[in-house]
Every structure is written in structure tokens, then in C-alpha cells.
Scaffold this motif. Structure first.
Motif, PDB file in Angstrom:
ATOM      1  N   UNK A 238     -41.403  99.626  36.949  1.00 45.88           N
ATOM      2  CA  UNK A 238     -40.238  98.795  37.265  1.00 45.88           C
ATOM      3  C   UNK A 238     -38.943  99.596  37.100  1.00 45.88           C
ATOM      4  N   UNK A 239     -38.035  99.418  38.042  1.00 48.33           N
ATOM      5  CA  UNK A 239     -36.790 100.186  38.040  1.00 48.33           C
ATOM      6  C   UNK A 239     -35.731  99.420  38.805  1.00 48.33           C
TER       7      UNK A 239
ATOM      8  N   UNK B 173     -38.944  94.043  38.832  1.00 45.01           N
ATOM      9  CA  UNK B 173     -39.303  93.664  37.462  1.00 45.01           C
ATOM     10  C   UNK B 173     -40.101  92.362  37.466  1.00 45.01           C
ATOM     11  N   UNK B 174     -41.433  92.476  37.501  1.00 46.72           N
ATOM     12  CA  UNK B 174     -42.316  91.316  37.524  1.00 46.72           C
ATOM     13  C   UNK B 174     -43.649  91.714  36.901  1.00 46.72           C
ATOM     14  N   UNK B 175     -44.065  90.977  35.879  1.00 43.61           N
ATOM     15  CA  UNK B 175     -45.343  91.280  35.221  1.00 43.61           C
ATOM     16  C   UNK B 175     -46.513  91.154  36.199  1.00 43.61           C
ATOM     17  N   UNK B 176     -46.431  90.157  37.070  1.00 44.84           N
ATOM     18  CA  UNK B 176     -47.512  89.955  38.032  1.00 44.84           C
ATOM     19  C   UNK B 176     -47.635  91.136  38.983  1.00 44.84           C
TER      20      UNK B 176
ATOM     21  N   UNK C  96     -30.301  91.993  38.147  1.00 45.69           N
ATOM     22  CA  UNK C  96     -30.529  91.127  36.989  1.00 45.69           C
ATOM     23  C   UNK C  96     -29.219  90.457  36.562  1.00 45.69           C
ATOM     24  N   UNK C  97     -28.124  91.195  36.631  1.00 42.98           N
ATOM     25  CA  UNK C  97     -26.822  90.654  36.225  1.00 42.98           C
ATOM     26  C   UNK C  97     -26.448  89.421  37.030  1.00 42.98           C
TER      27      UNK C  97
END
Length: 317
Positions: free
Chosen positions: A165-166, A148-151, A46-47
Motif C-alpha cells: 500500500x502506498x 490502502x485496503x486489507x481486502x 486519506x486527508x
């Protein structure tokens, strides 16, 4: 230019990021000098996406899952059973060269200060699990680590799994300590990150392909001469099939290493009956994307589905 990679040294994104760097340096007589930083050098996944958005690094090589935190439309690449079981890399290469999808996706990236240069095939995702999984019903209640994805979360929930998610760097410890039962990654990551040491079952469902998106900060990209912009796009378009062959060979080699180091691991590939069972659940759930996939979700999904259909027709699949 700093290019942050999601992979460690020797894996797909870092290796092909370096090939991109070498090509651009040669082409520009050294005027475009890209330094590739492997996973962990500049922060977590993410960074590095955030660093590229803000221009701290000029480029990032990430995947559809993690970059979706900034560009929710990118999750369309995670739609299950979108890609055909056979000749999928050829279909993706055709879509990137001839389809309308990438141009529309770029508009979404530009809204947050990014420019995608292509979409690259990194092979099918495998579930590696501490529990046996031979059919869809065996996924019930399995704590499955996802990007990390809602879908992705909604899709795996629909099969009965418990999505978790991790961060990439937390997976090994999460499996070791029992925080998760299973995780998903391509074979090369399962080997290089040693996930095979703490799981006993490998399962291929053909649900999801692992796809990388080489991306450039918009301000940087737009400041480059047009011929340099075209060269960057051209490199990734022309690399689609050769990089797919490279990663297939690497994955096959890494699978053999896993089998040699832990011969007790079971490898299972879902049969057509199980695949069809999952597909019947997955496709109706595409509607979730229109709700969580950002401003142009429906247009982007419709365009990609049509591009894939056109590609299959053109390739005789």
C-alpha cells in the motif's frame, strides 16, 4: 459546498464532480453551489476523506479502497471477479437503480458521518509493471502498489504478489526508485500521472474494476430539503451509463497517447485460461471480507453478490 476530488483536473472524478456541480446549481437556481477541488488541492486521498467525515468539506469523490479506512464495508466493491467481463457498466447501473446494495451500504457510511450517493464505473484496473507479467505465476514476488485496503492486500497475496500500500502521490517516485515493481490503476490515471514513463508492461487481468463513490457529509446531507437529496441521488444514478461511456472513450484515447509516446510498452490481456486460474483462487477468498469488512460485512457481501446475479439475469448476460 466544497467537493474534494481524488483525481487531477480533467480526470473522471473531477470532471464528473463538476458536471454534478453544474446540474445542482442549475436545478437550485444557484442555491446549491458546489466547488470541486482536484487532487492535491486540499491534501492527499486519506486527508480528503477525513475532511468530509468531519465536515470541513461537504463532499468527497473517492474510491472503495481509500474510503475503506473509514468504512471497511466499502471494500466489498474490491472483490475480485465480482463483475462480468462483458457489459459490466450495465450490470453496475442496474444494481444501483434496482438492487438493495446501496441502501444497506449507506447504513455503514452513516455510522461514521457520511452518505454515499452512488457507485460509478471508471473501467478496469491495469497493472503497470517494470517486470514482464504474462501469466499469474509471473506475479510471484512482484512488489505491487495497491490502495490502502486489507481486502486488496489479501487478494493479491493469494496470487503470489507482494502487496505494498502506498499513497497516490508517491507511486511515480516509488517506481522510479525501485521501492515497488508495479502498481494498479485505470488507464486514465496511468497517463495523467505519467506512470507509463517508469513502467514497461501493462497487464489487464479483469480481476478488479475501479469504482468511485461520490459521498456527502451526513450532517450537511440531512440538512438539505428532501427534493435536493433526491436530486443528488438521481444525478449519479442517471449518470452511470453516460459516465461509463465517457471514461471508456477517455481511456481508449489515453492508451493511444501512451502507445505513441512509448511504443516499446507491451500491452497484455490475460486469456480466459489465466482468468479462470485467478478466479478459482479469488472466490474462496471472499470469506476474508466477512472478517475484515466491518459490522455488516456478510450481509453487504451477500446482498451485492445477489444484486449482481439478478442484474445479469435481467440483462440476459
Amino acid at each position: 459546498i466544497k467537493m474534494a476530488s481524488e483525481d487531477i483536473e480533467g480526470d473522471f472524478m473531477t470532471t464528473w464532480g463538476q458536471k454534478f456541480s453544474d446540474e445542482m446549481k442549475t436545478w437550485s437556481d444557484g442555491k446549491i453551489d458546489i466547488t470541486v477541488y482536484p487532487y492535491g488541492s486540499l491534501g492527499d486521498i486519506r486527508d480528503i476523506n477525513e475532511l468530509c467525515q468531519y465536515g470541513v468539506v461537504g463532499s468527497v469523490f473517492s474510491d472503495y479502497g481509500w474510503i475503506s479506512s473509514f468504512v471497511p464495508e466499502a471494500q466489498v466493491l474490491a472483490l475480485h471477479y465480482l463483475w462480468p467481463k462483458k457489459r459490466a457498466p450495465e450490470v453496475l447501473a442496474w444494481v444501483m437503480k434496482n438492487g438493495k446494495f446501496l441502501n444497506i451500504l449507506e447504513k455503514s457510511f452513516r455510522r461514521v458521518g457520511l452518505v454515499p450517493l452512488g457507485v460509478m464505473w471508471e473501467d478496469w484496473m491495469w497493472i503497470t509493471s517494470k517486470k514482464p507479467v504474462y501469466k499469474m505465476e509471473d506475479l510471484n514476488g512482484v512488489k505491487l502498489r495497491l490502495m490502502s485496503s486489507k481486502l486488496l492486500v489479501e487478494q493479491w497475496k493469494a496470487y503470489g504478489a507482494t502487496p505494498t500500500p502506498m499513497s497516490y502521490g508517491e507511486i511515480y517516485g516509488g517506481l522510479q526508485m525501485g521501492l515497488i515493481d508495479a502498481q494498479m490503476n485505470p488507464i486514465f490515471a496511468d497517463y495523467s500521472m505519467k506512470f507509463f514513463e517508469v513502467t514497461d508492461y501493462f497487464i489487464k487481468t479483469y480481476a478488479e474494476a475501479y469504482l468511485g463513490i461520490p459521498t456527502v457529509n451526513q450532517v450537511l446531507f440531512d440538512s438539505l430539503p428532501k427534493n435536493a437529496q433526491e436530486k443528488m441521488r438521481q444525478f449519479w444514478s442517471e449518470a452511470n451509463l453516460s459516465s461509463a461511456k465517457w471514461i471508456e472513450e477517455k481511456n481508449n484515447s489515453d492508451m493511444e497517447k501512451i502507445k505513441k509516446e512509448r511504443p516499446e510498452i507491451e500491452f497484455t490481456t490475460f486469456n480466459d485460461q489465466e482468468i479462470e486460474k485467478m478466479r478459482k483462487i479469488a472466490v474462496p477468498n471472499y470469506s476474508n471480507f466477512s472478517k475484515i469488512g466491518g459490522k455488516d460485512a456478510q450481509l453487504i457481501m451477500d446482498t451485492l453478490i445477489k444484486d449482481v446475479s439478478d442484474a445479469k439475469k435481467a440483462l440476459g448476460i
